[in-house]
Write a protein that holds these residues in place. Structure first.
Motif, short mmCIF file in Angstrom:
data_model
loop_
_atom_site.label_atom_id
_atom_site.label_comp_id
_atom_site.label_asym_id
_atom_site.label_seq_id
_atom_site.Cartn_x
_atom_site.Cartn_y
_atom_site.Cartn_z
N GLU A 13 0.87 -1.22 0.09
CA GLU A 13 -0.20 0.15 -0.17
C GLU A 13 0.92 1.40 -0.07
O GLU A 13 1.84 1.39 0.70
N THR A 14 0.64 2.17 -0.92
CA THR A 14 1.20 3.48 -1.08
C THR A 14 0.01 4.48 -0.61
O THR A 14 -1.01 4.26 -0.54
N PRO A 15 0.41 5.88 -0.18
CA PRO A 15 -0.53 6.67 -0.09
C PRO A 15 -1.67 6.83 -1.49
O PRO A 15 -2.61 7.12 -1.24
N ASN A 16 -1.29 6.38 -2.61
CA ASN A 16 -2.12 6.66 -3.94
C ASN A 16 -2.80 5.35 -4.24
O ASN A 16 -3.94 5.58 -5.00
N ALA A 17 -2.17 4.26 -3.82
CA ALA A 17 -2.67 2.86 -4.50
C ALA A 17 -2.07 1.71 -3.89
O ALA A 17 -1.63 1.79 -2.76
N VAL A 18 -2.91 0.66 -4.11
CA VAL A 18 -2.51 -0.54 -3.69
C VAL A 18 -2.16 -1.48 -4.79
O VAL A 18 -2.70 -1.55 -5.96
N MET A 19 -1.06 -2.08 -4.55
CA MET A 19 -0.11 -2.98 -5.71
C MET A 19 -0.24 -4.36 -5.02
O MET A 19 0.09 -4.56 -3.97
N THR A 20 -0.84 -5.41 -5.92
CA THR A 20 -0.81 -6.77 -5.38
C THR A 20 -0.04 -7.57 -6.45
O THR A 20 -0.22 -7.44 -7.66
N THR A 21 1.06 -8.06 -5.92
CA THR A 21 2.22 -8.66 -6.90
C THR A 21 1.57 -10.15 -7.01
O THR A 21 1.44 -10.98 -5.82
N TYR A 22 1.70 -10.49 -8.41
CA TYR A 22 0.94 -12.08 -8.49
C TYR A 22 2.26 -12.76 -8.70
O TYR A 22 2.41 -14.06 -8.38
N ALA A 23 3.34 -12.22 -9.59
CA ALA A 23 4.74 -12.82 -9.80
C ALA A 23 5.86 -11.86 -9.93
O ALA A 23 5.47 -10.79 -10.36
N GLY A 26 11.11 -12.42 -6.85
CA GLY A 26 11.15 -12.82 -5.21
C GLY A 26 10.00 -13.84 -5.08
O GLY A 26 9.82 -14.19 -4.04
N GLN A 27 8.97 -13.92 -5.96
CA GLN A 27 7.83 -15.06 -5.84
C GLN A 27 7.75 -16.19 -6.81
O GLN A 27 6.80 -16.46 -6.98
N GLY A 28 9.02 -16.55 -7.06
CA GLY A 28 8.87 -17.65 -8.01
C GLY A 28 9.05 -17.46 -9.49
O GLY A 28 9.24 -18.11 -10.49
N GLY A 29 9.16 -16.09 -10.07
CA GLY A 29 9.21 -15.77 -11.19
C GLY A 29 10.65 -15.58 -11.67
O GLY A 29 11.74 -15.59 -10.73
N THR A 30 10.90 -15.31 -12.85
CA THR A 30 12.44 -15.13 -13.06
C THR A 30 12.70 -13.52 -13.45
O THR A 30 13.03 -12.90 -12.76
N GLY A 31 12.39 -13.18 -14.61
CA GLY A 31 12.74 -11.78 -15.03
C GLY A 31 11.47 -10.96 -15.51
O GLY A 31 11.55 -9.90 -16.22
N LEU A 32 10.25 -11.31 -15.08
CA LEU A 32 9.20 -10.44 -15.46
C LEU A 32 8.27 -10.39 -14.00
O LEU A 32 8.34 -11.44 -13.24
N ALA A 33 7.65 -9.34 -13.93
CA ALA A 33 6.74 -9.13 -12.92
C ALA A 33 5.34 -8.69 -13.35
O ALA A 33 5.20 -7.99 -14.42
N LEU A 34 4.28 -9.47 -12.70
CA LEU A 34 2.90 -8.98 -12.96
C LEU A 34 2.28 -8.78 -11.85
O LEU A 34 2.20 -9.38 -10.60
N TRP A 35 1.37 -7.54 -11.52
CA TRP A 35 0.71 -7.10 -10.53
C TRP A 35 -0.44 -6.24 -10.89
O TRP A 35 -0.64 -6.09 -12.06
N ARG A 36 -1.12 -6.03 -9.84
CA ARG A 36 -2.64 -5.10 -9.98
C ARG A 36 -2.50 -3.95 -9.31
O ARG A 36 -1.80 -4.03 -8.25
N VAL A 37 -2.75 -2.85 -10.09
CA VAL A 37 -2.87 -1.60 -9.35
C VAL A 37 -4.26 -1.14 -9.13
O VAL A 37 -5.11 -1.16 -9.95
#
Length: 123
Positions: A13-23, A26-37
């Motif tokens: 959580e930041t003052p402006n948004a919530v980010m939910t990281t799916y991959a 640090g969560q089992g991925g390699t060179g790609l991040a996927l998240w919801r804002v």
């Protein structure tokens, strides 16, 4: 192959948004991040630049994006491709939900303070 369970999604959580990281690396991925804002209505993110390309798909709501001095408007169903190293700032009057993908980890530079950080949702 990795399976990242929904219970393992990381929430930031930041003052402006919530980010939910799916991959992310640090969560089992390699060179790609996927998240919801999820940006709250009437909010604006900081003016910053990223060192990697980002692809945003808007699931609900709308945003105005200042990208290197040009204002882009995006709404539900639109996909926004943001190139690396360009100044950007997002704001939303009605709020929005988007899914974002980018190479990871990536670094952000706050253009007001000069601070360089790795956003936790990409690490």
């Amino acid at each position: 192959m990795s399976v990242i369970r929904s219970t393992e999604a990381r929430r930031t959580e930041t003052p402006n948004a919530v980010m939910t990281t799916y991959a992310s690396p640090g969560q089992g991925g390699t060179g790609l991040a996927l998240w919801r804002v999820e940006m709250a209505p009437g909010r604006s993110g900081p003016r910053h630049a990223m060192d990697t390309e980002q692809v945003w798909t808007f699931l609900a709501g709308s945003a105005a994006v200042d990208l290197a001095g040009e204002t882009l408007t995006v709404a539900t169903g639109d996909t926004l491709v943001l190139p690396p190293d360009l100044p950007r700032q997002m704001r939303s009057e009605d709020g929005f939900t988007a899914v974002v993908a980018s190479p990871a980890p990536s670094q952000a530079v706050n253009l007001e303070t000069g601070d360089r950080v790795t956003p936790p949702w990409t690490a």
